[in-house]
Enzyme design. Sequence first.
Site, PDB file in Angstrom:
ATOM      1  N   ASP A 106       0.846  -1.185   0.000  1.00  0.00           N
ATOM      2  CA  ASP A 106       0.000   0.000   0.000  1.00  0.00           C
ATOM      3  C   ASP A 106       0.894   1.251   0.000  1.00  0.00           C
ATOM      4  OD1 ASP A 106      -3.018   0.834   0.444  1.00  0.00           O
ATOM      5  OD2 ASP A 106      -1.888   1.988   1.923  1.00  0.00           O
ATOM      6  N   GLU A 130       0.273  -5.613  -3.501  1.00  0.00           N
ATOM      7  CA  GLU A 130      -0.772  -4.583  -3.556  1.00  0.00           C
ATOM      8  C   GLU A 130      -0.160  -3.185  -3.426  1.00  0.00           C
ATOM      9  OE1 GLU A 130      -4.411  -4.400  -3.799  1.00  0.00           O
ATOM     10  OE2 GLU A 130      -3.831  -6.148  -4.987  1.00  0.00           O
ATOM     11  N   HIS A 272      -7.007  -6.695  -0.887  1.00  0.00           N
ATOM     12  CA  HIS A 272      -5.918  -5.724  -0.743  1.00  0.00           C
ATOM     13  C   HIS A 272      -4.975  -6.078   0.399  1.00  0.00           C
ATOM     14  CE1 HIS A 272      -3.735  -2.022  -1.064  1.00  0.00           C
ATOM     15  NE2 HIS A 272      -4.079  -1.638   0.158  1.00  0.00           N
TER      16      HIS A 272
END
Length: 307
Positions: A106, A130, A272
């Site tokens: 992220d 992700e 995610h």
Amino acid sequence: MSEIGTGFPFDPHYVEVLGERMHYVDVGPRDGTPVLFLHGNPTSSYLWRNIIPHVAPSHRCIAPDLIGMGKSDKPDLDYFFDDHVRYLDAFIEALGLEEVVLVIHDWGSALGFHWAKRNPERVKGIACMEFIRPIPTWDEWPEFARETFQAFRTADVGRELIIDQNAFIEGALPKFVVRPLTEVEMDHYREPFLKPVDREPLWRFPNELPIAGEPANIVALVEAYMNWLHQSPVPKLLFWGTPGVLISPAEAARLAESLPNCKTVDIGPGLHFLQEDNPDLIGSEIARWLPALIVGKSIEFDGGWAT
């Protein structure tokens, strides 16, 4: 798959960075190249709780809470990406980390990639999942979350949702995990943001996602590190899940072809927060990959052949 643990079995460590205290996990032997775990929004070092134990027997594992998040101090900042860059840069220098292996996710991926691009000689490998990449249009954002994130990026509405209603923690976080998060896990993620005044980072991050060309400064920064990634021979380990959010199976296949020295691992079902769906696979494959950074050999991963 073994049961996913909810505990956080690590002693707290703190270091002063730019006048504020940053919390971090620090376990494992002190010799060798440390492994630096970087989380994103709206999480903390708690995200890595079931992955670090696979790596710590052989490598020093360091997992900070970004400034304003987790157990780190929460200064009065705008929490732009550049603010996080300043604090992370200073954190790395405060700990005297000369070389690192990055494990990133992220917004931790954007911070890690940006740092790696600026310090390529200090990066021995990058494991990612992700990660933040340019999203050309909203049509490429998952349909089930499109309206929500568009609302997050609408000035007054977004602040009402995230600051006042805590919608990123209570809504977005559990929706991006395949399995149901337990109340114990949710409480860990809630703890740093019980007060609305502390939720500024949670609002800022979705407003800096590089989607449809905006914001221009973040799009340029992300494009720059993506260009570097496509040129750098640094060993890369990419985890992906099905259907994914930022990295779909199709995108993972494209990256496997286009990124030099990139190994890929399919974790199975995942959205995610892959660390919450298959942490043991992620942790064990990172542990198996790390020796290959030294000897340069090919390894057969549980997710398939990786060379």
